[in-house]
Write an enzyme that holds these catalytic residues in place. Structure first.
Site, PDB file in Angstrom:
ATOM      1  N   ASP A   7       3.807   0.574   3.955  1.00 35.35           N
ATOM      2  CA  ASP A   7       2.725   1.081   3.054  1.00 35.35           C
ATOM      3  C   ASP A   7       1.505   0.290   3.362  1.00 35.35           C
ATOM      4  O   ASP A   7       1.528  -0.779   3.083  1.00 35.35           O
ATOM      5  CB  ASP A   7       3.430   0.753   1.614  1.00 35.35           C
ATOM      6  CG  ASP A   7       2.228   1.145   0.586  1.00 35.35           C
ATOM      7  OD1 ASP A   7       1.187   1.635   0.917  1.00 35.35           O
ATOM      8  OD2 ASP A   7       2.649   1.027  -0.647  1.00 35.35           O
ATOM      9  N   VAL A   8       0.654   1.155   3.818  1.00 38.59           N
ATOM     10  CA  VAL A   8      -0.610   0.444   4.266  1.00 38.59           C
ATOM     11  C   VAL A   8      -1.569  -0.215   3.254  1.00 38.59           C
ATOM     12  O   VAL A   8      -2.476  -1.029   3.642  1.00 38.59           O
ATOM     13  CB  VAL A   8      -1.650   1.358   5.141  1.00 38.59           C
ATOM     14  CG1 VAL A   8      -0.796   1.925   6.542  1.00 38.59           C
ATOM     15  CG2 VAL A   8      -1.728   2.652   4.356  1.00 38.59           C
ATOM     16  N   ASN A  32      -5.425   6.697  10.858  1.00 37.14           N
ATOM     17  CA  ASN A  32      -4.861   8.266  10.779  1.00 37.14           C
ATOM     18  C   ASN A  32      -4.521   8.286   9.196  1.00 37.14           C
ATOM     19  O   ASN A  32      -4.576   9.386   8.673  1.00 37.14           O
ATOM     20  CB  ASN A  32      -4.124   8.558  11.591  1.00 37.14           C
ATOM     21  CG  ASN A  32      -3.306  10.130  11.090  1.00 37.14           C
ATOM     22  OD1 ASN A  32      -4.214  11.101  11.184  1.00 37.14           O
ATOM     23  ND2 ASN A  32      -2.241  10.111  10.831  1.00 37.14           N
ATOM     24  N   TYR A  78     -11.914  12.397  -1.901  1.00 36.44           N
ATOM     25  CA  TYR A  78     -11.574  12.608  -0.652  1.00 36.44           C
ATOM     26  C   TYR A  78     -12.766  12.368   0.233  1.00 36.44           C
ATOM     27  O   TYR A  78     -12.736  11.613   1.277  1.00 36.44           O
ATOM     28  CB  TYR A  78     -10.803  13.846  -0.276  1.00 36.44           C
ATOM     29  CG  TYR A  78     -10.213  13.935   1.082  1.00 36.44           C
ATOM     30  CD1 TYR A  78      -9.215  13.445   1.782  1.00 36.44           C
ATOM     31  CD2 TYR A  78     -11.270  14.915   1.982  1.00 36.44           C
ATOM     32  CE1 TYR A  78      -9.001  13.779   3.311  1.00 36.44           C
ATOM     33  CE2 TYR A  78     -10.962  15.162   3.290  1.00 36.44           C
ATOM     34  CZ  TYR A  78      -9.889  14.284   3.836  1.00 36.44           C
ATOM     35  OH  TYR A  78      -9.342  14.700   5.156  1.00 36.44           O
ATOM     36  N   LYS A 136     -13.749   9.226   2.851  1.00 41.85           N
ATOM     37  CA  LYS A 136     -13.865   9.573   4.536  1.00 41.85           C
ATOM     38  C   LYS A 136     -15.418   8.986   4.664  1.00 41.85           C
ATOM     39  O   LYS A 136     -15.404   8.754   5.769  1.00 41.85           O
ATOM     40  CB  LYS A 136     -13.529  10.849   4.667  1.00 41.85           C
ATOM     41  CG  LYS A 136     -12.129  11.132   4.570  1.00 41.85           C
ATOM     42  CD  LYS A 136     -11.401  10.536   5.748  1.00 41.85           C
ATOM     43  CE  LYS A 136      -9.846  10.901   5.574  1.00 41.85           C
ATOM     44  NZ  LYS A 136      -8.994  10.354   6.820  1.00 41.85           N
ATOM     45  N   THR A 190       0.285  20.555   9.951  1.00 42.58           N
ATOM     46  CA  THR A 190       0.701  19.290   9.183  1.00 42.58           C
ATOM     47  C   THR A 190       1.487  19.511   8.143  1.00 42.58           C
ATOM     48  O   THR A 190       1.489  20.711   7.538  1.00 42.58           O
ATOM     49  CB  THR A 190      -0.816  18.303   9.012  1.00 42.58           C
ATOM     50  OG1 THR A 190      -1.323  18.926   7.940  1.00 42.58           O
ATOM     51  CG2 THR A 190      -1.507  18.055  10.036  1.00 42.58           C
TER      52      THR A 190
END
Ligand code: ZN
Length: 658
Positions: free
Chosen positions: A461-462, A488, A555, A559, A591
Site C-alpha cells: 500500500d503506497v 504510476n 484528481y 496530478k 485498463t
C-alpha cells in the site's frame, strides 16, 4: 542417491537417442549431480546417410543446452570414425578441435558438440554419462582425494588425475583407459572435476552413475562428513539497503557495466560468512573448474571491491604472461560476496546470471563443508583455474558476444504494477533487460510474471510508509538497487463537482496520487543516487494537468501538484545525475477501470460511438497502456539521456493541450 528411472515414463522414449534424452533429464533433475549446463551425455548409434552409406554417429550434448531440459535437438550428431582418428593425434589445439568437430556434424543447425566429444567417442560403450557430482568433488578436493577415490571404487573405475578439459583430457583418458580398464569397469573418476559412467543401455549407464555417486555419499557419511552443520544464525533482517546499493555501485564501477546483486541471508550463508576459517575455506577456488566462468575463482570477503579487483589483476598478470596466446582480461569484479552482516550476495549481468551464481555457490558451500569435515578442502592450484577461465574457447565466446539489452544489469521499480499502464511498464522494462520490482496494493502482483527471476512482485500500500520501506528493502535485496522509478499508482475517482466534494475524498485522492509519491521519491532518492548509470524517474501524470475537466477537481489537482513535485525534483536532483520526466497520457481505455459498460456509458453520454470515443483525439488513434509504457521505458533510456524536467503528452494529440 536414488535412481529416478521409471518404466512407464521410459516407455514413451523409443529410440536410442530418445532414451538418451530421458536419462539425461533424470541426471539434470538432481542439482547435486549437475548444475546449469554442467555435465554431458552421449549415445552411439548407427544411421544411414542420404546416399545410403551406414555411419556410426556419436550423439553428444551440444553446448548451450542444460541436461534438465535437453531435447533431441540438443544433441549434436558427429561422425564417430573421425573422432577416433582425432583421438590418435599427438596434439590438437582446442580451436582446431572445435573446428574438426563442427565439420563432422551431420545435421545442419545442430549445436556445437561438447568439448568432451572425443572423450565420449573413445569410451567403448553405447551410453556415456558425465556429471560434476557434489559428493565426488567433496572427496577429490581434499589433500588425499586420490587415495580416497581408490578406497571407494577399487578397480570399478579408472582414476584420472586432473587435466584441463578438451583434447589433452581425451588423450589422457584414452591412454589410461587402454591400460587400466577391465571388463567390469563401470566408470571413470576425474579428480577435482567429476565422474563418468557408461553402459550398454541408457538405464544401465544412468543407474551406474547413481550407484557410483551413492558410494561416494556413503563414504562421506561413514567419515562423519555427510551431514551438514545445523544452521545457527538467526536469519533476522537488518535494514541494509543503502549498504547493499553502495556495494553494488562499487561492483558495477569495477566491472565497467551495471550488475544485478542478489542477497541471500539464509542462516546457511550467514554461518558460512561468519566462520573464523572462512578465508581459508573460501579462498581455495571452485569445486570444479568450469564454475570459474560463473563465480570467478574466489569470492570477495567483505566489501573492499578495490582490493579484490587489484588482487584479480595480479592473478591475471601472474598467469597471462606465460600463456601461449595473448589474453584479454575479463572484468575484475567478484561475482560472489561473503559478508558477516548479510551472508552471501551474488552478482550477474542479469538477474538470471546472478541466480546461476547463487545456485553454483550454494553447492560449493556444501562441497567445501564436507571436504573440510573429511580432512580439509583443497581445490586445484590457481594456474589450472586460470587456464579454464581464460580458455581459447571462452575467450572466443567473449569476442562473439553480442550487445546486451539496453537496461541489462539495472533495476526498475514500478508502482501500480498489477494491471493497466503499470503492468505494461513492467513488461516494457523487462523486455529491455531490466530487473523489475513491481508494487501493488493488489496481491496478484506477487504472481504477475509467474516465476521469472527478473521480477519481484511485492504487495504494498503506497500510502503506508512502512509498506514502502519494506518493499524497498526487499527490492534491493533481490536486485541490488533501484535505478529507475516509475510512479504510476493512482486513483481516478468518479465525477464529483467541487460543491459536493467531501474533504475526506479530497484527502484520499491526495494521499494516494500525491503524498505517497513524495514518500516514494524521498525514500528512493539515496538509491537512485547510487545507480551505476544515473537514476531516472518517470511520473505518470495526466492530460488533466494542462487541460482539466469539470468533475475531476481532486484528481486534476493531485496530478498537477505531482507534476510540480517532479519539476522541483528535476531541479534538485540533477546534481545527483537523476533525471525526472513526466508523461501525460489521456483516454487509455485498456485498463481495469474502463470496462465495456463504462466505456459504452461514457460514449453515450457524449452522443458518439464507442469507436469515436476511443479515438477522440487529433490523430484519431487509440492510446493503449503499451503506448504509454513504451514511452516511459524510452524516457529511461539513452534517447532521453539529456532530458530532465520534461512533460510529454501521450494522447494522440489533444486540441485543448495543443
Ligand atoms: Zn566436466
Amino acid at each position: 542417491m536414488e535412481s529416478l528411472w521409471n518404466d512407464a515414463e521410459a516407455a514413451r522414449y523409443v529410440t536410442d537417442v530418445a532414451l538418451r534424452v530421458y536419462t539425461s533429464r533424470l541426471l539434470g533433475r538432481d542439482s547435486t549431480l549437475v548444475l546449469h549446463g554442467g555435465g554431458n551425455t552421449s549415445v552411439k548409434a548407427k544411421s544411414r546417410n542420404a546416399v545410403g552409406e551406414a555411419e556410426d554417429i556419436l550423439h553428444v550434448k551440444g553446448s548451450g543446452w542444460d541436461l534438465e531440459t535437453i531435447e533431441e535437438a540438443g544433441f549434436a550428431p558427429v561422425r564417430t570414425a573421425h573422432l577416433l582418428k582425432l583421438a590418435r593425434l599427438e596434439a590438437l589445439s582446442d580451436p582446431q578441435m572445435m573446428n574438426e568437430l563442427a565439420t563432422q556434424v551431420t545435421r545442419a543447425g545442430a549445436p556445437a558438440p561438447s568439448v568432451e566429444a572425443i572423450l565420449h567417442a573413445i569410451l567403448p560403450y553405447q551410453y556415456v554419462d558425465h556429471t560434476h557430482a557434489d559428493a565426488l568433488l567433496a572427496i577429490t578436493n581434499t589433500p588425499d582425494g586420490e587415495r580416497r577415490a581408490r578406497e571407494i571404487y577399487g578397480m570399478d573405475t579408472v582414476i584420472v588425475p586432473y587435466v584441463m578439459p578438451g583434447f589433452d583430457l581425451a588423450r589422457q583418458c584414452a591412454r589410461q583407459f587402454a591400460a587400466e580398464a577391465r571388463a567390469d569397469t563401470i566408470g571413470m573418476v576425474l579428480l577435482n572435476h567429476g565422474i563418468f559412467s557408461f553402459g550398454a543401455t541408457a538405464r544401465e549407464s544412468y543407474e551406474r552413475m547413481i550407484a557410483l555417486v551413492g558410494r561416494a555419499e556413503a563414504y562421506l557419511a561413514r567419515h562423519g562428513a555427510w551431514a551438514l552443520p545445523q544452521p545457527k544464525a538467526d536469519a533476522g533482517a537488518p535494514v541494509l539497503r543503502l549498504e547493499l546499493a553502495r556495494l553494488r555501485r562499487d561492483l558495477s564501477d569495477s566491472a565497467g557495466f551495471a550488475l544485478v546483486l542478489a542477497t541471500h541471508s539464509a542462516p546457511k550463508y550467514l554461518d558460512f560468512a561468519r566462520r573464523s576459517d572462512v578465508a581459508a575455506l573460501s579462498q581455495q577456488g571452485p569445486a570444479t573448474p568450469d564454475h570459474v566462468i560463473r563465480t570467478k575463482r574466489v569470492p570477495m570477503l567483505g566489501r573492499d571491491v578495490g582490493a579484490y579487483a587489484g588482487a584479480y589483476r595480479d592473478y591475471f598478470n601472474r598467469h597471462a604472461r606465460p600463456a601461449k596466446a595473448p589474453r584479454t582480461m575479463l572484468d575484475p569484479a567478484p561475482r560472489v560476496v561473503l559478508d558477516p552482516a548479510f551472508g552471501m550476495a551474488c552478482a550477474g549481468r542479469t538477474a538470471r546470471d546472478a541466480r546461476i551464481v547463487h545456485d553454483i555457490y550454494a553447492h560449493t558451500v556444501d562441497v567445501i563443508l564436507r571436504a573440510a569435515a573429511l580432512g580439509g578442502y583443497r581445490a586445484l592450484p590457481e594456474r589450472d583455474i586460470f587456464d579454464v577461465e581464460y580458455w581459447d574457447l571462452e575467450q572466443a565466446k567473449l569476442k562473439k558476444a553480442g550487445a546486451s539489452p539496453v537496461f541489462a544489469g539495472e533495476a526498475a521499480l514500478v508502482t501500480g504494477a498489477a494491471s493497466g499502464i503499470g503492468k505494461a511498464c513492467v513488461e516494457a522494462l523487462l523486455k529491455r533487460g531490466a530487473a523489475v520490482i513491481g508494487l501493488d496494493v493488489n496481491a496478484d502482483v506477487v504472481q504477475l510474471m509467474g516465476g521469472r527471476v527478473d521480477f519481484l512482485g511485492v504487495r504494498c500500500d503506497v500510502t503506508s510508509e512502512r509498506d514502502v520501506t519494506d518493499a524497498l528493502e526487499a527490492g534491493v535485496r533481490a536486485f541490488g538497487g533501484v535505478d529507475m522509478l516509475v510512479l504510476n499508482a493512482g486513483v481516478f475517482p468518479g465525477g464529483q463537482r467541487i460543491d459536493a466534494l467531501k474533504s475526506e475524498e479530497w484527502r484520499r485522492v491526495m494521499s494516494i496520487n500525491l503524498d505517497a509519491n513524495l514518500a516514494l521519491m524521498r525514500e528512493c532518492h539515496p538509491l537512485l543516487k547510487l545507480a551505476p548509470r544515473g537514476g531516472r524517474v518517470v511520473i505518470i501524470g495526466s492530460k488533466n494537468v494542462p487541460a482539466p475537466g469539470p468533475g475531476a477537481a481532486a484528481y486534476s489537482a493531485s496530478k498537477a501538484a505531482l507534476t510540480q513535485l517532479a519539476r522541483v525534483a528535476a531541479l534538485e536532483w540533477g546534481v545527483d545525475r537523476i533525471r525526472v520526466n513526466t508523461l501525460h497520457p489521456n483516454a487509455v481505455f485498456d485498463t481495469a477501470a474502463w470496462t465495456d459498460e463504462v466505456l459504452a456509458a461514457r460514449a453515450a453520454h457524449y452522443g458518439v460511438s464507442v469507436e469515436d470515443y476511443r479515438k477522440g483525439n487529433v490523430l484519431k488513434v487509440e492510446v493503449t497502456s503499451r503506448d504509454v509504457a513504451e514511452l516511459a521505458a524510452e524516457l529511461c533510456g539513452p534517447l532521453f539521456a539529456k532530458t530532465t524536467g520534461a512533460q510529454l503528452p501521450v494522447d494522440g494529440g489533444n486540441d485543448r493541450v495543443i
